[in-house]
Structure formats: structure tokens, C-alpha cells
Design a protein around this motif. Structure first.
Motif, PDB file in Angstrom:
ATOM      1  N   PRO A 262       0.818  -1.216   0.000  1.00  0.00           N
ATOM      2  CA  PRO A 262       0.000   0.000   0.000  1.00  0.00           C
ATOM      3  C   PRO A 262       0.854   1.269   0.000  1.00  0.00           C
ATOM      4  N   THR A 263       0.234   2.386  -0.396  1.00  0.00           N
ATOM      5  CA  THR A 263       0.903   3.690  -0.411  1.00  0.00           C
ATOM      6  C   THR A 263       1.048   4.224   1.014  1.00  0.00           C
ATOM      7  N   GLU A 264       2.228   4.741   1.293  1.00  0.00           N
ATOM      8  CA  GLU A 264       2.476   5.364   2.593  1.00  0.00           C
ATOM      9  C   GLU A 264       2.831   6.841   2.468  1.00  0.00           C
ATOM     10  N   ARG A 336      -2.483  20.472  -5.356  1.00  0.00           N
ATOM     11  CA  ARG A 336      -2.552  19.314  -4.457  1.00  0.00           C
ATOM     12  C   ARG A 336      -2.828  18.051  -5.262  1.00  0.00           C
ATOM     13  N   CYS A 337      -2.118  16.974  -4.851  1.00  0.00           N
ATOM     14  CA  CYS A 337      -2.372  15.639  -5.396  1.00  0.00           C
ATOM     15  C   CYS A 337      -2.940  14.789  -4.268  1.00  0.00           C
ATOM     16  N   LEU A 342      -7.163   1.505  -3.298  1.00  0.00           N
ATOM     17  CA  LEU A 342      -8.394   0.727  -3.408  1.00  0.00           C
ATOM     18  C   LEU A 342      -8.369  -0.512  -2.527  1.00  0.00           C
ATOM     19  N   ASP A 343      -7.210  -0.957  -2.067  1.00  0.00           N
ATOM     20  CA  ASP A 343      -7.163  -2.149  -1.211  1.00  0.00           C
ATOM     21  C   ASP A 343      -7.673  -1.843   0.185  1.00  0.00           C
ATOM     22  N   ASP A 344      -7.179  -0.764   0.772  1.00  0.00           N
ATOM     23  CA  ASP A 344      -7.618  -0.448   2.139  1.00  0.00           C
ATOM     24  C   ASP A 344      -8.371   0.881   2.217  1.00  0.00           C
ATOM     25  N   MET A 345      -8.610   1.515   1.017  1.00  0.00           N
ATOM     26  CA  MET A 345      -9.391   2.753   0.928  1.00  0.00           C
ATOM     27  C   MET A 345      -8.777   3.882   1.758  1.00  0.00           C
ATOM     28  N   THR A 346      -7.460   3.916   1.871  1.00  0.00           N
ATOM     29  CA  THR A 346      -6.784   4.998   2.581  1.00  0.00           C
ATOM     30  C   THR A 346      -6.442   6.111   1.595  1.00  0.00           C
ATOM     31  N   GLN A 347      -6.385   7.354   2.118  1.00  0.00           N
ATOM     32  CA  GLN A 347      -6.085   8.521   1.304  1.00  0.00           C
ATOM     33  C   GLN A 347      -4.792   9.177   1.789  1.00  0.00           C
TER      34      GLN A 347
END
Length: 626
Positions: A262-264, A336-337, A342-347
Motif C-alpha cells: 500500500p501507499t504510505e 494538491r495531489c 483501493l485495497d484499504d481505501m486509505t487517502q
């Protein structure tokens, strides 16, 4: 054996069962012998499958006696059956019918060669017996080992990808080594470090397959847990095999496996070569996210009142790139980006401030602003606005640099100095950022004729061209005192008028007048036309002039001669008495000469006082600017 040979070979194994000694070649020579032979053979011989094995047998017999026979045997792993060995009683080489019959040959040095070695030949013992009649028999033996070097290992990584957050040990890659004998071993490595089986972390499964040709294929599969740090890890496998008593290896290529995580962290950056943005540039905003696969990207721009404008429609949401074309001052601001996993729906979010460098409000002020006349002075001042330091430069209408700084002083103006001047403004710290403003410096005044056609020698009814050039602002108009065909054109800063006319008696007598005028005044110049004399008259005039010159020269010589002889007094009265008549005579000659010269000078005199050759009939004009 018949023919004086032993009833049975002494190989160290019995004939009754179990291991047996199979004679398959006998080399017989009927020669005398003395002493017991000593036989020498290498203990072990390794040969690659498919090649030829050469078994050397060297021996010595005490007393330099000769041998009577050399026989080869191999140890069989099963009981010998009747008829398996067939012997021929004859002098020379005799090969018994065994499984080796078609693959044997003997060299002159008594060495035995076995062609096309197979896997079945592995670990067999071959015995060389040397007989010397009643002196006894000597023997030695060699262990034959066969091998096949394995093919380079092939590695196949998991192409589906591996999630880093999985709790299971998933397949990383599979390693295959084919066509080897004996069977090799396979070791796994990650980033050059060996991997060992570890509970709940790493597992290695190995499968050994024996092919129909007797060779082995080894398949090893690596299972392991991965982390996000393994996204850059390189895996490879190594095949280990023995050859001639040494361990040898072959490595597979190094491969990377796809790891999902996932993205951190998210970073939005302005991607430019120089890192500086100016008006008119195309700007790329790149959103970097450290997740795999890449998340969904959205882009926003902050407006007044802390509201955000959605700019996602202008972006490539798959690659996280927002392109801004032909940016201007108004394009500056906070961008802003935003990413969505989509795996854990975190932003996650990342911001960047875009600064667009610009130059605006370029103005040129002229002092005085009232109409300028010849001899006046004028000061040009240039101003502009920018967030960075500016440099000023002045250029003329031809693009030549005339001054540095934001002011330009022009003195003693003339029509010729009337021109368009431009103020070029540059940003020193932003390459390529510049603006310019142009201003016209116009010197007003009545026309000034700068050139006319020189006096011409013409003939009546001849068609001639007359030219008149002037400079003025506002633009002047031309008028000729005679009728003809006129053509007006610009030459540099000058207006020119060309008159084509046929020479008449009146034109020849009065000449032509060029009149140039505008709203501020009038200027005019006269062009003189001269009647061209016939060539005979010119000849008579020239002859008369030459005769006069000769007469004067002769009289001068006579007077000088008489003076030297003392016939002429040097006193004033004497000089007057003697020279007066001569002076009157000389005066008449000089007058003729003077008249002719005056006439000729009058013919050669131009409008501006310079003399011209009567033969020069091409169009010329006089430059009046000086």
C-alpha cells in the motif's frame, strides 16, 4: 583357456555368482618372458557421457623379458551367463562378445578406448592383466566414473505478483536444471545471500526427475514471505555439481519479482529541466506515490477563500501527471495531489507551490513628448514589473544594441536618426524570460533635398532620366517643373523621384526644377542641362588651345635668349619698352585661350561648382547632404 592360457582369469572375484570378472579383450603375443610383470593404471578415470574413455595400461617385466598376453576385464554386477564371453584362439587381438564389443578399440600403446560412454558405464571397474608365461601374471585396475555437466539453470519468477501484507509463504520463483549426471544440488540466493529453509518464512521444494536417457532434471521452487523492501530484491539460483573431484557451479540470471504494497507517502513535484518556470512554458506536475500498484490520483488547485478547484479532468490519473500548457502569471498557486488506495481505501495528499516568473507592464516614456525637430534631444525611459531582477537593453530598428540601462538619451536629432527603438527587458535569473516594447522617434521638419542629378550633357530630342532625393517627416511629395513620367520609391530613409523626359529646346535652355514639399515647408533644386557640342568643334577648340600654348612658349624662349645675350636691359623702362608690344601680343593670345578655357570651364561647371567631362553622358547626381 586353450592355447596355453589360464583356465580362468585371476581378478579377485569368483565365477560362481555375485560379482564376476568378464574378459572382453585379449591381446596375445607369442614371445619369451622372464619375471613377474608389474602393471600400472590410474585409480579413477572420469569421462563425460557421450565421449570416449581411454584406459591406459603400462607395465614392466623384470629382466627386460617380453609379455605374452594383455587381457582386459570389467567387473560385472550380476552373475556371468554361459556364452557371454566368446574367445578366439589366434595370434593378435581378440575381442569377446560382450556389451562393449562394438565400442572397443586398442591403441599401439595397449591403451583401451571405449567410445560413446553411457551412464551405465558409471562406477565400473576395468582390469588390465599382463601375462609373461611361467613368470606369472600382473594386473591393475581403474574405476570408471561417468558424468554429464548440467545445463545452465533457468529461473522463472512469479509473474502474478506477491502481496507484502500476506501471512502466507507464496511462490517466489522456480529454478530448473536439465540433463545432468549424477544429480546436482540447487541453492537459492536473495541479493547475493544464500536462502535457507526457515519455518514460517522460507520454504524450498526440490523435485528430482530421471529422464528416459538416464540423465536427471532437478526442479527447485522457492516459497517465502516478502515485505515492501523486497520490491528491489534480486533472486537467483545456483546449480552445484562435482567434476574431477571439485565442486563446480552454474548461476541463473537474477530476477526481480513484483511486490504489492500500500501507499504510505505522496509527493507532488514540478518536473522541469531548470527548476524555473516562466510565462509561456508547458509545466508538468508529477505525483509520486510509493505504493504498488499505483493508487488512483486526483488533482486540485487552491483558489480564493481556501476553496479547491478540481483539475483531475486535465490529468492522467493512471500515471499521476497533470500538464499545464502555456502557463501565465495567473497559473501560480498551490496545487494538491490526492491518492486513494483501493485495497484499504486509505487517502494520502501531497502539495506543491507553483511559481510562474513573468514580466509585465513594459512601458516606454519619451521626454519631451512634443513633436521633435532636427537638432532637438529626447530621453527614452523604460519601465516594467516582475518578481525577479530585470536588465534593460536598447536596440535600433536593425536590431543592433545601442545602449544598456533603462534610459536612452538621443541628442542632435536629424531626419536620419529618426527610427524605431525597442526596449528589451530580460530576467537575469530566468533564462528565456524577456519582453520588449517599441517606440518611434520621429523628427519632423520641412523636406531636405539630399541629392539631385548632376549637370548633364544632352542633345535635343534625347530621352533622359533625372533623379531627386529628399528626406522629411511627414512624408513629402515631389513636383517637377516639366512634364514627364515619374516614379517614386524609398531608398533607405530617403524618398526618391525619378523623372523620364524627352529633351526639348525649352528644357535644354531652362533646365529642370525639383520641388519637394510637405505640411511643414518646401525645398527645391535646379538641375542644369548642357548642350553637347559636335565632336568637330571640340577638336578645333583643343587645337587652338595647343597653338596658343606653343606660341607663348616660343615667345618666352626668345625673350630669355635675348636677355642672356644682353640685348634686353634689365631696367624697368627697358623692360616696359621691350615687353609691352609682346605683352599686347601675348594678351590677345591669352584672351583667346582664356575665352576658350572659360567657355570650356562653363561647359564643365556643375550645379555645385565641380567640373565634369563633356564626354560623360551617364546619369549622375550630386549628394547635397554635406
Amino acid at each position: 583357456m586353450a592355447g596355453g592360457r589360464r583356465a580362468a582369469p585371476r581378478c579377485g572375484w569368483g565365477w560362481g555368482g555375485g560379482w564376476g570378472c568378464c574378459p572382453f579383450l585379449c591381446l596375445l603375443l607369442c614371445c619369451g618372458a622372464a619375471g613377474r610383470p608389474e602393471v600400472y593404471m590410474p585409480a579413477v578415470l572420469e569421462v563425460e557421457i557421450g565421449s570416449t574413455a581411454r584406459l591406459e595400461c603400462s607395465f614392466s617385466i623384470p629382466g627386460n623379458a617380453s609379455f605374452t598376453s594383455v587381457e582386459w576385464f570389467y567387473v560385472s554386477a550380476r552373475p556371468l551367463r554361459s556364452g557371454e564371453a566368446v574367445r578366439h584362439h589366434a595370434s593378435g587381438v581378440r575381442i569377446d562378445e560382450t556389451e562393449y564389443s562394438e565400442r572397443l578399440s586398442v591403441g599401439e600403446d595397449k591403451a583401451l578406448s571405449i567410445s560413446k560412454v553411457t551412464r551405465q558405464d558409471n562406477a565400473r571397474t576395468f582390469i588390465c592383466q599382463v601375462g609373461a608365461d611361467s613368470q606369472g601374471v600382473g594386473e591393475s585396475r581403474t574405476e570408471l566414473y561417468t558424468y554429464k555437466i548440467p545445463a545452465p539453470p533457468e529461473i522463472t519468477p512469479n509473474s502474478a505478483g506477491i502481496p507484502a501484507q500476506s501471512n502466507d509463504m507464496l511462490k517466489i520463483a522456480q529454478c530448473t536444471s536439465e540433463n545432468s549426471f549424477p544429480s546436482p544440488n540447487i541453492t537459492w540466493y536473495k541479493n547475493g545471500e544464500p536462502l535457507l529453509q526457515e519455518e514460517d518464512k522460507t520454504k524450498i521444494l526440490t523435485t528430482l526427475v530421471r529422464e528416459s536417457n538416464g540423465l536427471y532434471t532437478v526442479v527447485s521452487t522457492l516459497f517465502s514471505k516478502v515485505t515492501r523492501e523486497d520490491r528491489n530484491s534480486l533472486f537467483h539460483c545456483t546449480v552445484h555439481y562435482w567434476l574431477q573431484g571439485q565442486m563446480r557451479t552454474k548461476d541463473s540470471p537474477r530476477v526481480n519479482v513484483t511486490v504489492f504494497y500500500p501507499t504510505e507517502h505522496v509527493e507532488l513535484r514540478v518536473a522541469t529541466n531548470a527548476g524555473i518556470v516562466k510565462e509561456g512554458d508547458d509545466v508538468k506536475l508529477v505525483c509520486d506515490a510509493d505504493g504498488n500498484p499505483a493508487p488512483v490520483f486526483s488533482f486540485f488547485r487552491r483558489e480564493l477563500g481556501d476553496s479547491w478547484q478540481d483539475m483531475t479532468s486535465l490529468a492522467d490519473t493512471n500515471d499521476g501527471v497533470l500538464m499545464l500548457h502555456n502557463v501565465s502569471k495567473s497559473s501560480s498557486g498551490l496545487y494538491r495531489c490526492q491518492t486513494l488506495d483501493l485495497d484499504d481505501m486509505t487517502q494520502h495528499e501531497g502539495d506543491v507551490e507553483l511559481v510562474v516568473n513573468y514580466i509585465e507592464g513594459v512601458q516606454v516614456k519619451m521626454e519631451p513628448s512634443s513633436p521633435l525637430h532636427e537638432g532637438d534631444s529626447v530621453r527614452l525611459s523604460c519601465t516594467a514589473h516582475s518578481p525577479v531582477k530585470l536588465d534593460y537593453q536598447w536596440r535600433d530598428a536593425r536590431g543592433r544594441k545601442v545602449a544598456e540601462g533603462n534610459q536612452l538619451l538621443l541628442t542632435n536629432l536629424t531626419f536620419e536618426t529618426s527610427s524605431n527603438f525597442s526596449c528589451r527587458v530580460k530576467a537575469r535569473s530566468v533564462p528565456g524570460l524577456e519582453q520588449s516594447k517599441q517606440v518611434a522617434v520621429a523628427v519632423k521638419g520641412k523636406p531636405r533635398i539630399v541629392a539631385i542629378s548632376a549637370p548633364l550633357y544632352v542633345r535635343q530630342d534625347e530621352v533622359i532620366n533625372l533623379t531627386c532625393k529628399a528626406i522629411a517627416f511627414p512624408q513629402p511629395s515631389f513636383h517637377w517643373s516639366v512634364n514627364g513620367t515619374t516614379h517614386e520609391y524609398m531608398e533607405n530613409q530617403h524618398m526618391a523621384s525619378n523623372l523620364t523626359v524627352r529633351v526639348s529646346h525649352d528644357l535644354l535652355r531652362a533646365g529642370a526644377m525639383c520641388r519637394v514639399s510637405n505640411a511643414l515647408g518646401v525645398s527645391e533644386k535646379h538641375i542644369q542641362l548642357l548642350d553637347q557640342k559636335p565632336s568637330e568643334s571640340k577638336g578645333i577648340i583643343i587645337v587652338a588651345i595647343i597653338v596658343c600654348i606653343l606660341v607663348v612658349a616660343v615667345l618666352g624662349s626668345i625673350i630669355y635668349f635675348l636677355h642672356k645675350k644682353g640685348k634686353i636691359s634689365c631696367g624697368r623702362s627697358g623692360k616696359q619698352d621691350i615687353t609691352k608690344p609682346e605683352a599686347r601680343k601675348d594678351k590677345n593670345v591669352v584672351e583667346v585661350k582664356s575665352d576658350k578655357l572659360s567657355e570650356e570651364a562653363g561647359l564643365l561647371q556643375g550645379a555645385n561648382g565641380e567640373k565634369r567631362s563633356p564626354a560623360d553622358q551617364s546619369e549622375k547626381y550630386i549628394d547635397l547632404r554635406n
